[in-house]
Design a protein around this motif. Structure first.
Motif, PDB file in Angstrom:
ATOM      1  N   LEU A 255       0.825  -1.209   0.000  1.00 36.20           N
ATOM      2  CA  LEU A 255       0.000   0.000   0.000  1.00 36.20           C
ATOM      3  C   LEU A 255       0.861   1.262   0.000  1.00 36.20           C
ATOM      4  O   LEU A 255       0.601   2.207  -0.756  1.00 36.20           O
ATOM      5  N   TYR A 256       1.867   1.287   0.839  1.00 35.07           N
ATOM      6  CA  TYR A 256       2.723   2.471   0.915  1.00 35.07           C
ATOM      7  C   TYR A 256       3.494   2.675  -0.387  1.00 35.07           C
ATOM      8  O   TYR A 256       3.575   3.788  -0.913  1.00 35.07           O
ATOM      9  N   THR A 257       4.100   1.602  -0.888  1.00 36.86           N
ATOM     10  CA  THR A 257       4.931   1.753  -2.086  1.00 36.86           C
ATOM     11  C   THR A 257       4.109   2.065  -3.326  1.00 36.86           C
ATOM     12  O   THR A 257       4.565   2.801  -4.204  1.00 36.86           O
ATOM     13  N   VAL A 258       2.903   1.529  -3.421  1.00 37.42           N
ATOM     14  CA  VAL A 258       2.041   1.866  -4.558  1.00 37.42           C
ATOM     15  C   VAL A 258       1.636   3.337  -4.490  1.00 37.42           C
ATOM     16  O   VAL A 258       1.600   4.040  -5.515  1.00 37.42           O
TER      17      VAL A 258
ATOM     18  N   SER B 177       4.590   5.207  -5.584  1.00 38.86           N
ATOM     19  CA  SER B 177       4.790   5.045  -7.029  1.00 38.86           C
ATOM     20  C   SER B 177       3.838   5.936  -7.818  1.00 38.86           C
ATOM     21  O   SER B 177       4.230   6.522  -8.850  1.00 38.86           O
ATOM     22  N   THR B 178       2.595   6.042  -7.362  1.00 36.19           N
ATOM     23  CA  THR B 178       1.620   6.879  -8.065  1.00 36.19           C
ATOM     24  C   THR B 178       2.053   8.338  -8.075  1.00 36.19           C
ATOM     25  O   THR B 178       2.023   9.015  -9.109  1.00 36.19           O
ATOM     26  N   LEU B 179       2.484   8.823  -6.916  1.00 37.53           N
ATOM     27  CA  LEU B 179       2.933  10.216  -6.827  1.00 37.53           C
ATOM     28  C   LEU B 179       4.215  10.425  -7.629  1.00 37.53           C
ATOM     29  O   LEU B 179       4.380  11.451  -8.294  1.00 37.53           O
TER      30      LEU B 179
ATOM     31  N   LEU C 194       6.092  12.251 -15.051  1.00 37.66           N
ATOM     32  CA  LEU C 194       5.394  12.629 -16.283  1.00 37.66           C
ATOM     33  C   LEU C 194       5.302  14.146 -16.412  1.00 37.66           C
ATOM     34  O   LEU C 194       5.478  14.702 -17.508  1.00 37.66           O
ATOM     35  N   ALA C 195       5.028  14.819 -15.292  1.00 38.14           N
ATOM     36  CA  ALA C 195       4.971  16.283 -15.343  1.00 38.14           C
ATOM     37  C   ALA C 195       6.326  16.860 -15.725  1.00 38.14           C
ATOM     38  O   ALA C 195       6.411  17.800 -16.536  1.00 38.14           O
ATOM     39  N   LEU C 196       7.387  16.296 -15.172  1.00 38.91           N
ATOM     40  CA  LEU C 196       8.738  16.776 -15.483  1.00 38.91           C
ATOM     41  C   LEU C 196       9.089  16.523 -16.943  1.00 38.91           C
ATOM     42  O   LEU C 196       9.627  17.409 -17.636  1.00 38.91           O
ATOM     43  N   VAL C 197       8.773  15.337 -17.429  1.00 37.54           N
ATOM     44  CA  VAL C 197       9.110  14.978 -18.805  1.00 37.54           C
ATOM     45  C   VAL C 197       8.349  15.839 -19.812  1.00 37.54           C
ATOM     46  O   VAL C 197       8.929  16.375 -20.764  1.00 37.54           O
TER      47      VAL C 197
ATOM     48  N   THR D 148       8.602  24.102  -8.346  1.00 36.13           N
ATOM     49  CA  THR D 148       8.213  23.724  -6.984  1.00 36.13           C
ATOM     50  C   THR D 148       7.055  22.737  -6.992  1.00 36.13           C
ATOM     51  O   THR D 148       7.026  21.782  -6.211  1.00 36.13           O
ATOM     52  N   ALA D 149       6.081  22.952  -7.882  1.00 39.20           N
ATOM     53  CA  ALA D 149       4.926  22.050  -7.949  1.00 39.20           C
ATOM     54  C   ALA D 149       5.349  20.644  -8.363  1.00 39.20           C
ATOM     55  O   ALA D 149       4.929  19.643  -7.753  1.00 39.20           O
ATOM     56  N   ILE D 150       6.197  20.563  -9.392  1.00 41.30           N
ATOM     57  CA  ILE D 150       6.666  19.247  -9.839  1.00 41.30           C
ATOM     58  C   ILE D 150       7.559  18.607  -8.783  1.00 41.30           C
ATOM     59  O   ILE D 150       7.450  17.404  -8.498  1.00 41.30           O
ATOM     60  N   ALA D 151       8.426  19.412  -8.180  1.00 38.06           N
ATOM     61  CA  ALA D 151       9.311  18.894  -7.142  1.00 38.06           C
ATOM     62  C   ALA D 151       8.522  18.360  -5.947  1.00 38.06           C
ATOM     63  O   ALA D 151       8.897  17.352  -5.338  1.00 38.06           O
ATOM     64  N   ALA D 152       7.417  19.017  -5.617  1.00 38.47           N
ATOM     65  CA  ALA D 152       6.590  18.571  -4.488  1.00 38.47           C
ATOM     66  C   ALA D 152       5.979  17.203  -4.772  1.00 38.47           C
ATOM     67  O   ALA D 152       5.917  16.342  -3.879  1.00 38.47           O
ATOM     68  N   MET D 153       5.508  16.987  -6.012  1.00 43.69           N
ATOM     69  CA  MET D 153       4.952  15.674  -6.366  1.00 43.69           C
ATOM     70  C   MET D 153       6.020  14.590  -6.287  1.00 43.69           C
ATOM     71  O   MET D 153       5.794  13.507  -5.733  1.00 43.69           O
ATOM     72  N   LEU D 154       7.185  14.886  -6.842  1.00 43.95           N
ATOM     73  CA  LEU D 154       8.272  13.903  -6.804  1.00 43.95           C
ATOM     74  C   LEU D 154       8.718  13.639  -5.369  1.00 43.95           C
ATOM     75  O   LEU D 154       8.958  12.488  -4.991  1.00 43.95           O
ATOM     76  N   LEU D 155       8.838  14.691  -4.586  1.00 49.42           N
ATOM     77  CA  LEU D 155       9.279  14.520  -3.204  1.00 49.42           C
ATOM     78  C   LEU D 155       8.296  13.676  -2.413  1.00 49.42           C
ATOM     79  O   LEU D 155       8.702  12.816  -1.616  1.00 49.42           O
ATOM     80  N   ALA D 156       6.995  13.894  -2.623  1.00 49.59           N
ATOM     81  CA  ALA D 156       5.990  13.101  -1.912  1.00 49.59           C
ATOM     82  C   ALA D 156       6.131  11.618  -2.249  1.00 49.59           C
ATOM     83  O   ALA D 156       6.002  10.753  -1.369  1.00 49.59           O
ATOM     84  N   GLY D 157       6.400  11.313  -3.517  1.00 56.82           N
ATOM     85  CA  GLY D 157       6.583   9.913  -3.895  1.00 56.82           C
ATOM     86  C   GLY D 157       7.858   9.326  -3.340  1.00 56.82           C
ATOM     87  O   GLY D 157       7.864   8.218  -2.776  1.00 56.82           O
ATOM     88  N   PHE D 158       8.964  10.047  -3.461  1.00 56.89           N
ATOM     89  CA  PHE D 158      10.239   9.531  -2.980  1.00 56.89           C
ATOM     90  C   PHE D 158      10.313   9.496  -1.458  1.00 56.89           C
ATOM     91  O   PHE D 158      11.086   8.709  -0.897  1.00 56.89           O
TER      92      PHE D 158
END
Length: 498
Positions: free
Chosen positions: A168-171, A174-176, A182-185, A208-218
Motif C-alpha cells: 500500500l505504501y509503495t504503490v 509510485s503513483t505520486l 510525467l509532469a517533469l518529462v 516547486t509544484a513538480i518537485a513537491a509531487m516527486l518529493l511526496a513519492g520519494f
C-alpha cells in the motif's frame, strides 16, 4: 562492451525468472541446484558490475519512438558505487540463505532475490526517467513475495500485515512519483536524465509544484519521516536476505531518484523545498533514535536505525551544496554495507534464538558465539559513527555541509546541532544492544533462557558473508577518498550532476 552492459541486467533477471518458473511443481528445481544456479548468476553479476564500472560502456536505442522514449543505459561516478554495492549485496544475500536451515534453498526465493537485484541494477543504469520508473517498480512484486511468502513463519498474521503495508505504501509512492516524472518529462520535453541534469527551463512555481509531487513519492521510498512506518514492519517480517536487499539496495533507489530527478533538474524547486526536507529528516533522526532506546525487537530496532541513517542522507541533500551531495552519496554506500552486516548478524541470532526479543534474559553472545558477537559489536560501532569506520565519514560530512548550506544558514545550523544529538542517541541505543546481547543478561538474578541446543557459532559460509562486509566497511572508513574521488567528476560546484 555493450554486451557486458546488457548482460549485467539480463543475467540476474533471466536467471531469476527461470528459477521462479522452475520452482513450480511437479518439475521443481532441487534445493542444491537452485542455490548453485543462483550463486553462479550472482557471482557473474558481481564480476560484470566490476567490468562495467571500469569500462563504462553506454547503450542507447530507440524504445518507444512515438513517445520519444529511449532504452538508454550508462554509468558515471554516482551510479558506479551503487551498481557494485547492489551486485555484491545480492551475492551475499544468496550465500547467506544457505545458512538458514529452516526453509531450505527454495528456487522461488532465489529467483525473487535475483529479480530484485536485476531490477535495481536497471534502475541505477537507466539514463531515461521513464525507464528508471519501470525498473523501480519491477523490484516491488518480488520483494513483496519475499516478505509475504518467505517472511517470518512464527507470526503469519503480522507477516501478512507487513506485506500489505509494504504494497500500500509503495504503490502510493509510485503513483505520486509517476505523476511527478510525467509532469517533469512533458514540461521539459525530454526524459533523458543527462539532459535533465543540466536543469529545466521552468519558472520557480512550476519547478516547486513538480518537485513537491516527486518529493511526496520519494519520501515513501526513502523513507522520510513521517512516511516511514512501513519499513520497520517490513524488515521485521522479511527473511534475512530480503532485509539485506531492502536496506542496502531498495532504499538507495529512493535517494538516487531524488538526486537524478529532483536535485539536478529542479534546482529552484528543490531549493524551495529543501528547508522542509531538512526539518523532516532531523525529526526522523531524533524520532528513530528515541524509538531505538525502548524497542524490544532487535530486528525492528535495526530497521528504525535505518530510518535515522536515511534521515542523515536526506539532510545532506537538503543543504544544496557539493559537499552535501557527496556526503549523501557516501552515506548511501556506508549505510548499505552497515545495514547489510547488521541484518545478517541479527538474522543469524534470530535463527538461533527463535525470536529477536531484547527483553528476554539470555546467555552472552560473546560466550556462546564469539564470531557473531564480534560482528555485532563491529556493526554497532560503524552504525553509531565511530572513527575510522565508514559510518563516521557520512555523519561528519553531513554535519559540515549542514553548517555551511547553500541557503537558510541559521535553520540548517540548528538542524546540524539537533542532528548531532541524534548521533548521541545512536551511541546510546548501540550501547544498549551491546550490553543486552553481547554482554548477556544484566540482572543475573533473572532466570537466563538457555539457548536452544546445539548452539552454533557462525559457520564458514556465514562468516564469509559477514567478514566480507566487515572488511568493506573498514576499507571505506580508512580510505574514504577512494569513493569521494570516484564521485567527484560527476558532481559540480553547484551540487548538480554533470
Amino acid at each position: 562492451m555493450v554486451i557486458i552492459l546488457l548482460a549485467l541486467v539480463l543475467v540476474p533477471l533471466v536467471t531469476g525468472f527461470a528459477l521462479v518458473g522452475g520452482g513450480r511443481r511437479p518439475r521443481a528445481v532441487g534445493e542444491t541446484s537452485a542455490f548453485a544456479i543462483a550463486a553462479l548468476a550472482a557471482a557473474a553479476t558481481t564480476a560484470l558490475a566490476v567490468v562495467v564500472s571500469i569500462q563504462r560502456p553506454d547503450f542507447d536505442r530507440q524504445w518507444v519512438p512515438s513517445l520519444g522514449l529511449r532504452f538508454h543505459l550508462g554509468v558515471d561516478g554516482i551510479s558506479i558505487p551503487l551498481i557494485v554495492l547492489t551486485a555484491a549485496i545480492g551475492l551475499l544475500a544468496v550465500l547467506h540463505r544457505r545458512v538458514d536451515d529452516r526453509s531450505g534453498s527454495d528456487a522461488t526465493y532465489f529467483g525473487c532475490l535475483l529479480i530484485v537485484v536485476g531490477g535495481a541494477l536497471l534502475g541505477f543504469l537507466a539514463r531515461d526517467a521513464i525507464l528508471f520508473f519501470i525498473a523501480f517498480e519491477m523490484v516491488l512484486v518480488p520483494m513483496w513475495v519475499l516478505i509475504a511468502v518467505f517472511g517470518d513463519q512464527r507470526d503469519r498474521e503480522s507477516t501478512r500485515r507487513a506485506a500489505l503495508m509494504f504494497v500500500l505504501y509503495t504503490v502510493l509512492g509510485s503513483t505520486l512519483m509517476l505523476a511527478g516524472i510525467l509532469a517533469l518529462v512533458f514540461a521539459s520535453g525530454t526524459a533523458d536524465l543527462t539532459e535533465l541534469a543540466r536543469g529545466v527551463s521552468l519558472n520557480a512555481p512550476q519547478q516547486t509544484a513538480i518537485a513537491a509531487m516527486l518529493l511526496a513519492g520519494f519520501a515513501v521510498k526513502v523513507p522520510l519521516w513521517p512516511l516511514h512506518s512501513w519499513l520497520p514492519a517490513a524488515h521485521t517480517a522479511a527473511p534475512t536476505g530480503g532485509s539485506m536487499l531492502l536496506a542496502a539496495v531498495l532504499l538507495k533507489l529512493g535517494t538516487y531518484g531524488v538526486i537524478r530527478l529532483l536535485v539536478a533538474p529542479l534546482r529552484e524547486g528543490w531549493q524551495t523545498l529543501a528547508p522542509l526536507v531538512g526539518v523532516l529528516a532531523v525529526i526522523g533522526i531524533i524520532w528513530a533514535g528515541l524509538v531505538c532506546l525502548v524497542e524490544p525487537s532487535l530486528k525492528r530496532l535495526i530497521a528504525y536505525s535505518s530510518v535515522a541513517h536515511m534521515g542523515v542522507v536526506m539532510l545532506a541533500l537538503a543543504t544544496g551544496t557539493e559537499l552535501g551531495l557527496k556526503a549523501a552519496l557516501f552515506g548511501n554506500i556506508s549505510h548499505g554495507l552497515i545495514s547489510a552486516l547488521l541484518f545478517a548478524v541479527v538474522g543469524g541470532l534470530k535463527q538461533r534464538w527463535h525470536d529477536d526479543r531484547l527483553d528476554v534474559p539470555r546467555e552472552a553472545v560473546r560466550d556462546v558465539s564469539p564470531r557473531l558477537g564480534f560482528a555485532l559489536l563491529f556493526g554497532l560501532a560503524a552504525s553509531l559513527g565511530l572513527p575510522p569506520l565508514a559510518g563516521f565519514w557520512s555523519e561528519l560530512l553531513t554535519l559540515l555541509a549542514a553548517w555551511q548550506p547553500a541557503s537558510d544558514r541559521t535553520l540548517f545550523k540548528v538542524l546540524a546541532a539537533v542532528a548531532a544529538i541524534g548521533a548521541v542517541l545512536g551511541a546510546a541505543y548501540a550501547l544498549r544492544v551491546a550490553r543486552t546481547v553481547w554482554g548477556g543478561s544484566s540482572d543475573r538474578s533473572e532466570r537466563v533462557v538457555p539457548e536452544p541446543a546445539p548452539w552454533r557459532d557462525a559457520s564458514a559460509l556465514e562468516w564469509t558473508v559477514i567478514a566480507t562486509l566487515i572488511i568493506a566497511i573498514a576499507v571505506l572508513g580508512v580510505w574514504p577518498t577512494g569513493l569521494l574521488d570516484l564521485m567527484a567528476p560527476a558532481v559540480d560546484q553547484s551540487g548538480a550532476i554533470r
